[in-house]
Design an enzyme around this catalytic site. Structure first.
Site, PDB file in Angstrom:
ATOM      1  N   GLU A   9     -15.305 -43.978 -36.023  1.00  0.00           N
ATOM      2  CA  GLU A   9     -16.547 -44.425 -36.650  1.00  0.00           C
ATOM      3  C   GLU A   9     -17.510 -44.895 -35.564  1.00  0.00           C
ATOM      4  O   GLU A   9     -17.090 -45.330 -34.494  1.00  0.00           O
ATOM      5  CB  GLU A   9     -16.251 -45.573 -37.617  1.00  0.00           C
ATOM      6  CG  GLU A   9     -17.482 -46.105 -38.352  1.00  0.00           C
ATOM      7  CD  GLU A   9     -17.146 -47.131 -39.426  1.00  0.00           C
ATOM      8  OE1 GLU A   9     -18.079 -47.607 -40.096  1.00  0.00           O
ATOM      9  OE2 GLU A   9     -15.946 -47.449 -39.590  1.00  0.00           O
ATOM     10  N   GLU A  18      -7.934 -44.426 -44.622  1.00  0.00           N
ATOM     11  CA  GLU A  18      -7.978 -45.616 -43.761  1.00  0.00           C
ATOM     12  C   GLU A  18      -6.717 -46.424 -44.014  1.00  0.00           C
ATOM     13  O   GLU A  18      -6.466 -46.839 -45.147  1.00  0.00           O
ATOM     14  CB  GLU A  18      -9.209 -46.500 -44.039  1.00  0.00           C
ATOM     15  CG  GLU A  18     -10.520 -45.942 -43.537  1.00  0.00           C
ATOM     16  CD  GLU A  18     -11.667 -46.939 -43.671  1.00  0.00           C
ATOM     17  OE1 GLU A  18     -11.410 -48.164 -43.524  1.00  0.00           O
ATOM     18  OE2 GLU A  18     -12.800 -46.501 -43.923  1.00  0.00           O
ATOM     19  N   TYR A  62      -5.336 -52.237 -45.413  1.00  0.00           N
ATOM     20  CA  TYR A  62      -4.995 -52.879 -44.142  1.00  0.00           C
ATOM     21  C   TYR A  62      -4.116 -54.090 -44.434  1.00  0.00           C
ATOM     22  O   TYR A  62      -4.253 -54.745 -45.468  1.00  0.00           O
ATOM     23  CB  TYR A  62      -6.256 -53.350 -43.410  1.00  0.00           C
ATOM     24  CG  TYR A  62      -7.202 -52.237 -43.037  1.00  0.00           C
ATOM     25  CD1 TYR A  62      -7.032 -51.517 -41.860  1.00  0.00           C
ATOM     26  CD2 TYR A  62      -8.282 -51.913 -43.858  1.00  0.00           C
ATOM     27  CE1 TYR A  62      -7.911 -50.506 -41.505  1.00  0.00           C
ATOM     28  CE2 TYR A  62      -9.161 -50.904 -43.512  1.00  0.00           C
ATOM     29  CZ  TYR A  62      -8.971 -50.199 -42.337  1.00  0.00           C
ATOM     30  OH  TYR A  62      -9.839 -49.189 -41.994  1.00  0.00           O
ATOM     31  N   ASN A  98     -18.226 -43.468 -48.775  1.00  0.00           N
ATOM     32  CA  ASN A  98     -17.197 -44.371 -48.272  1.00  0.00           C
ATOM     33  C   ASN A  98     -17.230 -45.691 -49.034  1.00  0.00           C
ATOM     34  O   ASN A  98     -18.292 -46.317 -49.148  1.00  0.00           O
ATOM     35  CB  ASN A  98     -17.447 -44.663 -46.782  1.00  0.00           C
ATOM     36  CG  ASN A  98     -16.512 -45.741 -46.240  1.00  0.00           C
ATOM     37  OD1 ASN A  98     -15.333 -45.484 -46.001  1.00  0.00           O
ATOM     38  ND2 ASN A  98     -17.024 -46.958 -46.075  1.00  0.00           N
ATOM     39  N   GLU A  99     -16.095 -46.089 -49.579  1.00  0.00           N
ATOM     40  CA  GLU A  99     -15.909 -47.419 -50.187  1.00  0.00           C
ATOM     41  C   GLU A  99     -17.099 -47.834 -51.059  1.00  0.00           C
ATOM     42  O   GLU A  99     -17.616 -48.948 -50.946  1.00  0.00           O
ATOM     43  CB  GLU A  99     -15.656 -48.464 -49.097  1.00  0.00           C
ATOM     44  CG  GLU A  99     -14.333 -48.277 -48.392  1.00  0.00           C
ATOM     45  CD  GLU A  99     -14.001 -49.383 -47.392  1.00  0.00           C
ATOM     46  OE1 GLU A  99     -14.827 -50.311 -47.222  1.00  0.00           O
ATOM     47  OE2 GLU A  99     -12.911 -49.329 -46.795  1.00  0.00           O
ATOM     48  N   ASN A 133     -18.140 -47.690 -43.140  1.00  0.00           N
ATOM     49  CA  ASN A 133     -19.347 -48.360 -43.622  1.00  0.00           C
ATOM     50  C   ASN A 133     -20.613 -47.800 -42.976  1.00  0.00           C
ATOM     51  O   ASN A 133     -21.673 -47.763 -43.584  1.00  0.00           O
ATOM     52  CB  ASN A 133     -19.263 -49.858 -43.352  1.00  0.00           C
ATOM     53  CG  ASN A 133     -18.144 -50.529 -44.133  1.00  0.00           C
ATOM     54  OD1 ASN A 133     -17.588 -49.962 -45.073  1.00  0.00           O
ATOM     55  ND2 ASN A 133     -17.816 -51.747 -43.752  1.00  0.00           N
ATOM     56  N   GLN A 144      -8.477 -47.300 -36.427  1.00  0.00           N
ATOM     57  CA  GLN A 144      -9.107 -46.097 -35.946  1.00  0.00           C
ATOM     58  C   GLN A 144      -8.365 -45.580 -34.717  1.00  0.00           C
ATOM     59  O   GLN A 144      -7.236 -45.993 -34.486  1.00  0.00           O
ATOM     60  CB  GLN A 144     -10.569 -46.385 -35.670  1.00  0.00           C
ATOM     61  CG  GLN A 144     -11.348 -46.703 -36.950  1.00  0.00           C
ATOM     62  CD  GLN A 144     -12.836 -46.814 -36.739  1.00  0.00           C
ATOM     63  OE1 GLN A 144     -13.374 -46.394 -35.725  1.00  0.00           O
ATOM     64  NE2 GLN A 144     -13.512 -47.417 -37.701  1.00  0.00           N
TER      65      GLN A 144
END
Length: 503
Positions: free
Chosen positions: A28, A293, A245, A173-174, A73, A350
């Protein structure tokens, strides 16, 4: 006391053929992932494109099959046009996602060139935050159309005569997160994603599309967001995304090493949601999962609060991983393999500097973090057919979990190399374990190699020039008359490679 666990491997007990993209990763525009990570013109190790070759070597060794880009993001406020064309004409912009300044000196074409240089595929995300259908179709035309149109000819003018042929695309994304630029309700997102997907597949029918799911299991809309958005997108997309996460914030290692049970529950929940919508729509189509992710992320939280706003490529999310983090990453990889019948894509988030297995010094060296090794082992040796092991293991209770098996394990058969690889984790913080594994289904197979990642200090870390946590291949195991016997020291990660007529 030594713990005793048993496992049986039967060649006909198959979970699925593993899609290699399950070992993917993520870059990212965040922190030093791009600038000072994979791309640093003027660095002694940089090639003519500015790509750091020391970093590229570490990535190539990982055999990363696909890398998601450019966010995250970041993508929800990104105008892809800012990152193509002559670099001297590219604008500097405020990145509101991470409160930094984006120079746009690295963009779509540079990323495609970099991906090819490290022998990986591109997983491209489109901006469904501030933009939508038009931006997505134009980007796709720019990347994939051969020529003869405005956007494809613009790519040629920029110096890329051949189409990029990117086949995997993320629809935003999200979008469930209030922190997301252009945050949308499930119905708002579902409608936009459906119309975007429809147009993108008109431009290029060969692409695969990933629809956003919940950004994590703690969201108040989980898993209703998946169900409501899939009501719109089910027939138009191929995957739904998952993000998760973990962190050992309470220094409770016994619970920390059991978080893969939570991961297992998460995957089963989303599979159920997808199949509920399938039944509701009376569809014959099965939606698979893109776990695009996943990682450990908590070490850098306090440091990130001190970053000066609007700086350029500051150190952000630079978690320094320790040995116990590597153990959990190994366990999470085992869980992904166990669900390879539905998890077809997964991205360790990442790849470089930002919550990453690889770290660099800007202008200096690079090194492998502790989590590099289980990721390497799974990617290199975890290709083929996932086997369903029958496991008998003693269990323990922790503050957060009950009935946690001390042994976490899965096996993969690679028909090309005619090898079986057993991945195993001993979660016990105090006791060694003896593993007996019935491999009579693979007559004549013996131990080729037994790789071990172990360290008495659960908090041990790797730094440049000092690798405190690294694997060795002196594991104690043997296969005699169809029985594999292995010794697994306390809190240790193991890769046991088996092959025919080899000792």
């Amino acid at each position: 006391m030594t713990l005793k666990a048993k496992m049986t491997l039967e060649k006909d007990f198959m979970i699925s053929e593993i899609d290699n993209r399950i070992y993917g990763s993520f870059i990212e525009h965040l922190g030093r992932a791009v600038y000072g990570g994979i791309y640093e013109p003027g660095h002694p190790e940089a090639d003519e494109n500015g790509f750091r070759q020391d970093v590229s070597k570490l990535i190539t060794d990982l055999q990363v099959p696909i890398v998601r880009y450019p966010g995250g993001n970041f993508v929800s406020g990104y105008n892809w046009e800012d990152g193509v064309g002559p670099k001297e004409n590219r604008p500097r912009k405020l990145d509101l996602a991470w409160r930094v300044t984006e120079t746009n000196q690295f963009g779509t074409n540079e990323f495609v060139d970099w991906a090819r240089s490290v022998n990986t595929e591109v997983m491209m995300a489109v901006n469904l935050g501030t933009r939508g259908i038009d931006e997505a179709r134009n980007l796709l035309e720019y990347c994939n159309h051969p020529g003869g149109t405005y956007w494809s000819d613009l790519r040629k003018q920029h110096g890329w005569a051949q189409p990029h042929a990117i086949k995997t695309w993320c629809l935003g994304n999200e979008m469930d997160g209030p922190w997301q630029i252009g945050h949308k309700t499930a119905d708002e997102y579902g409608r936009l994603a459906l119309e975007t997907a429809k147009v993108m597949k008109w431009v290029d029918p060969t692409i695969e599309l990933v629809s956003c799911g919940s950004s994590n299991t703690g969201m108040p809309t989980f898993p209703q967001y998946e169900a409501a958005s899939l009501e719109h997108t089910y027939e138009a997309v191929d995957y739904v995304s998952l993000h998760q996460y973990y962190g050992n914030r309470n220094n409770d290692t016994a619970s920390y090493l059991a978080y893969s049970l939570d991961l297992d529950h998460f995957i089963k929940t989303i599979k159920s949601v997808c199949d509920y919508i399938k039944a509701k729509k009376r569809s014959k189509k099965t939606i698979n999962l893109s776990f695009d992710e996943w990682n450990v992320w908590f070490h850098s939280n306090e440091a990130d609060k001190k970053i000066e706003p609007w700086s350029i490529a500051p150190p952000q999310l630079e978690d320094v991983y320790n040995f116990e983090d590597a153990l959990l990453v190994g366990s999470m990889l085992i869980t992904l393999i166990k669900h390879s019948d539905r998890v077809k894509i997964a991205c360790l988030a990442q790849l470089v500097n930002v919550i990453a297995p690889i770290m660099t010094e800007s202008g200096g060296g690079s090194w492998k973090q502790t989590i590099y090794y289980p990721y390497l082992h799974a990617s290199v040796y975890g290709r083929g057919i996932a086997l369903q092991p029958v496991i008998s293991s003693p269990k323990y209770d922790s503050r957060q979990f009950t009935d946690v098996p001390y042994l976490d394990s899965v096996a993969v058969y690679n028909p090309d190399s005619e090898e079986v690889t057993v991945f195993a984790l001993n979660r016990s913080l105090e006791e060694a374990m003896t593993l007996e594994c019935d491999i009579r289904s693979y007559p004549g197979f013996g131990v080729i190699e037994h790789i071990v990642l172990e360290n008495d200090d659960l908090k041990a870390v790797n730094t440049f020039g000092k690798e405190a946590v690294k694997p060795h291949n002196n594991g104690h195991s043997a296969a005699i008359d169809g029985l594999l016997q292995a010794s697994l020291p306390k809190h240790s990660w193991h890769v046991i490679r088996l092959g025919k007529n080899r000792g």
